[in-house]
Design a protein around this motif. Structure first.
Motif, PDB file in Angstrom:
ATOM      1  N   ARG A  55       0.273  59.942  39.177  1.00 22.18           N
ATOM      2  CA  ARG A  55      -0.034  61.375  39.540  1.00 22.18           C
ATOM      3  C   ARG A  55       1.032  62.287  39.384  1.00 22.18           C
ATOM      4  NH1 ARG A  55       0.611  60.690  45.912  1.00 22.18           N
ATOM      5  NH2 ARG A  55       1.933  59.040  45.174  1.00 22.18           N
ATOM      6  N   THR A  56       0.557  63.433  39.319  1.00 21.10           N
ATOM      7  CA  THR A  56       1.588  64.488  38.577  1.00 21.10           C
ATOM      8  C   THR A  56       1.715  65.614  39.553  1.00 21.10           C
ATOM      9  OG1 THR A  56      -0.310  65.470  37.286  1.00 21.10           O
ATOM     10  CG2 THR A  56       1.407  64.020  36.105  1.00 21.10           C
ATOM     11  N   TYR A  57       2.630  66.522  39.434  1.00 17.16           N
ATOM     12  CA  TYR A  57       2.562  67.575  40.362  1.00 17.16           C
ATOM     13  C   TYR A  57       3.245  68.822  39.379  1.00 17.16           C
ATOM     14  CZ  TYR A  57       4.941  71.087  43.087  1.00 17.16           C
ATOM     15  OH  TYR A  57       5.293  72.370  43.307  1.00 17.16           O
TER      16      TYR A  57
END
Length: 118
Positions: A55-57
């Motif tokens: 997951r990325t932000y």
């Protein structure tokens, strides 16, 4: 020193830079990794982060321009910064923590200066 950054510098508007951050294995496995910058009057702000599950932000201000990636074999996280603007000028700190939860571990790099100017 457990987080070692490299890759900052001076670039013209519209240009690109690539930042790297090498972490110890313990930190890399235990936390999401990313970059933060200081916001006047507000403290550190997550710019981007990547979790162990992929997951990325991304902060709204960098979406579509910055890309974070990681190399597990090298315990290294990379930040590709494209279409740089003057507003991106800041000291970027490699950090470990929880970007989506806006929380921080005790582990942070020394910071690398990014200057966008003509």
């Amino acid at each position: 020193v457990q987080l070692v950054e490299s890759g900052g510098g001076l670039v013209q508007p519209g240009g690109s830079l690539r930042l790297s951050c090498e972490a110890s294995g313990f930190i890399f496995r235990s936390y999401a990794m990313g970059w933060a910058r200081q916001v006047p009057g507000k403290g550190l702000e997550w710019v981007t982060g990547i979790y162990n599950d992929g997951r990325t932000y991304y902060a709204d201000s960098v979406k579509g321009r910055f890309t974070i990636s990681r190399d597990k074999a090298k315990n290294t996280v990379y930040l590709q910064m494209n279409s740089l603007k003057a507003d991106d000028t800041d000291v970027y700190y490699c950090a470990a923590g929880d970007p989506l939860g806006n929380s921080w571990s005790d582990y942070r790099g020394q910071g690398t200066q990014v200057t966008v100017s003509s």
